[in-house]
Write a protein that holds these residues in place. Structure first.
Motif: not given
Length: 156
Positions: A30-41, A135-144
């Motif tokens: 239900t969550a995936c890694l984000l592409p590096p450097g992604l912001s406001s997307a 701002p987002a790190m690629p693994d931000v949604f893999l946590g709680v």
């Protein structure tokens, strides 16, 4: 607005409602890694039974994230995701908007059942919105997540 929305959409038919196929469907993230450097997307991940639940990903701008995002008094206000008028079950009462402080993220889940217009066959969909304010790190949604809203219902 500095926000990242990840919409993970899983779609299936009766074939994946039971047995080993259901186990495969339930293993879909239900969550995936984000592409590096992604912001406001908007980062979309679609996983369909017809594609063996292999993720198809794309990045789009935040113009149509599937929910309304607004900055109010230093917080990000997230209104409930849009629902299809053709989906079941009906959701006449929706949860209130959620407010996120900078650095917080929300996971909002909602599921649906649809009836085919030609053959009457049922299909199903689970949508998970992972929304970060900042701002987002690629693994931000893999946590709680800081906040969770669960609108999943029995689909019969």
């Amino acid at each position: 607005m500095d926000a990242v929305v990840q919409r993970v959409r899983t779609s299936w038919t009766k074939k994946s409602r039971g047995g080993s196929e259901a186990a495969r469907r339930n293993a879909v993230p239900t969550a995936c890694l984000l592409p590096p450097g992604l912001s406001s997307a908007l980062h979309e991940a679609a996983m369909r039974e017809s594609d063996s639940f292999e993720p198809r990903m794309q990045v789009r701008d935040l113009s149509a994230p599937g929910t309304i995002l607004r900055e109010v008094d230093g917080l990000l206000r997230v209104d409930p995701p849009e629902v299809s008028m053709f989906a079941m079950p009906r959701r006449n009462r929706r949860p209130p908007a959620v407010r996120l402080a900078p650095g917080q993220w929300l996971q909002w889940q909602i599921n649906y059942r649809f009836v085919g217009s030609c053959d009457g066959a049922w299909s199903y969909r689970l949508e998970t919105f992972n929304i970060l304010y900042g701002p987002a790190m690629p693994d931000v949604f893999l946590g709680v997540p800081a906040r969770c809203v669960d609108e999943r219902r029995s689909l019969r």
